[in-house]
Design an enzyme around this catalytic site. Structure first.
Site, PDB file in Angstrom:
ATOM      1  N   ARG A  88      16.497  19.004 -38.838  1.00  0.00           N
ATOM      2  CA  ARG A  88      17.272  17.944 -39.492  1.00  0.00           C
ATOM      3  C   ARG A  88      16.351  16.778 -39.845  1.00  0.00           C
ATOM      4  NH1 ARG A  88      22.591  16.318 -36.363  1.00  0.00           N
ATOM      5  NH2 ARG A  88      22.997  15.305 -38.366  1.00  0.00           N
ATOM      6  N   CYS A 147      19.781   8.825 -33.867  1.00  0.00           N
ATOM      7  CA  CYS A 147      20.089  10.257 -33.913  1.00  0.00           C
ATOM      8  C   CYS A 147      21.012  10.475 -35.103  1.00  0.00           C
ATOM      9  CB  CYS A 147      20.723  10.705 -32.601  1.00  0.00           C
ATOM     10  SG  CYS A 147      22.224   9.797 -32.161  1.00  0.00           S
TER      11      CYS A 147
END
Length: 283
Positions: free
Chosen positions: A180, A238
Site C-alpha cells: 500500500r 497509517c
C-alpha cells in the site's frame, strides 16, 4: 511506566487489591462489506465471552468520529469519548488495560486516546485475548461510574500539514503494509502511495507470530534502522489512525516518543491537492 502488560501480570493484578479497569475493544479492519458480507461484530464476540469485568468499547462509535473529510476514523467527539470511558468505570486514579482479539490495533487506539487526553496509567494486554488462559465470562458488568474527563490538547497529535513537514524535518513512519505504501494496491482509499518523505514501517513487523510485541531491544533496533531516535521528532500515520496507534505503542515499548497523524492516508488521499509518492523511495 510500561505500555504493555502480559496475561500473567494482568491476572495477578486482577486478583490484587487495586485491579485495573478492563476495556474490550474487539474490532477488525474489514473490506467484507464491499463484497456484500456482514462486517465483524465485536459486540457479539464480547457477548460470547470476555475477560471478567471487562466492558465493551465500540471503536467506530466511541473511539472515533463519523467518517468524512477528516478520514475514516477521525478523533471522537470529546463528550462521547469521555462518557464511554466513565461508563466503563475509568477514573483518573484507576489503572486501565485495553485488549482486543489479538492484533493489538484497536486496543492501541484506546491506549493512545486515553494517554493523549491525560490518563496517567493505561496499558495494552500484550497478545490480546488469545494470550489469556484464565476464565471468561458472558455476564455484562455494571461498574461504578468513573470520573475521567479527557483533556483535549495538541501535543502528540499531527494534522496533515504537520505530517508533511515532519516527513522533511524529522521522521514520518507509514505503518501500512508495504504494497500500500508503494502504491501497488489500495483496497480502501481513493489512491495508493504515501506521503512524500515518509518511510515504510509496517506495524505487522513489530510483533511475532503470536501477536505479542518483539522484545524492547529488538524494537529499538528496528526503529533505529528506520532512522528513529530519542533526539529526533518522530511521527506515525497509517490508513485511518488505528494501526498507526499500534506503531506509536511499539515505539513507546522501545522507549521512543512519537506523535500520531490520526487522519492518516484516508484523510490525505481524499484531498486531490495533496502530493502522492509511489514506489519504495520515500520521495
Amino acid at each position: 511506566m510500561n505500555a504493555i502488560v502480559s496475561a500473567s501480570e494482568l491476572a495477578a493484578e486482577l486478583a490484587g487489591g487495586h485491579p485495573p479497569v478492563l476495556l474490550d475493544v474487539r474490532w477488525r479492519l474489514s473490506t467484507a462489506t464491499a463484497a456484500g458480507e456482514p462486517p465483524f461484530d465485536g459486540r457479539a464476540a464480547y457477548r460470547e465471552g470476555h475477560l471478567p469485568g471487562a466492558v465493551f468499547v465500540d471503536l467506530d462509535r466511541e473511539l472515533a468520529g463519523a467518517p468524512g473529510g477528516r478520514g475514516r476514523h477521525p478523533l471522537p467527539d470529546p463528550e462521547v469519548f469521555g462518557a464511554a470511558m466513565r461508563r466503563a468505570g475509568v477514573s483518573a486514579g484507576t489503572p486501565v488495560v485495553a485488549y482486543d482479539d489479538g492484533t493489538g490495533w484497536a486496543a492501541a487506539r484506546a491506549w493512545w486516546l486515553l494517554r493523549w487526553t491525560g490518563h496517567p496509567d493505561v496499558r495494552v494486554l500484550d497478545g490480546g485475548l488469545p494470550s489469556w488462559d484464565g476464565p471468561l465470562e458472558t455476564a455484562r458488568p455494571e461498574p461504578a461510574e468513573g470520573d475521567f474527563v479527557p483533556a483535549w490538547g495538541a501535543a502528540g497529535l499531527l494534522d496533515a500539514d504537520a505530517a508533511a513537514a515532519l516527513a522533511r524535518t524529522g521522521l514520518l513512519l507509514d505503518a501500512r503494509a508495504g504494497e500500500r505504501y508503494r502504491g501497488e494496491v489500495e483496497p480502501i482509499d481513493p489512491v495508493g502511495g504515501h506521503i512524500p518523505g515518509a518511510v515504510s514501517a509496517p506495524t505487522t513487523e513489530n510483533t511475532g507470530p503470536d501477536g505479542r510485541f518483539l522484545p524492547a531491544g529488538e524494537l529499538a533496533a528496528r526503529f533505529r534502522e528506520l532512522g528513529a531516535s530519542t533526539d529526533k521528532r518522530v511521527g506515525v500515520y497509517c490508513g485511518s489512525g488505528v494501526s498507526g496507534a499500534h506503531e506509536v505503542l511499539a515505539l513507546a515499548v522501545a522507549g521512543i516518543p512519537a506523535e500520531l497523524y490520526v487522519g492518516s492516508w484516508s484523510e490525505w488521499s481524499s484531498d486531490p491537492e495533496r502530493p502522492v509518492a509511489v514506489g519504495p523511495d520515500p520521495q
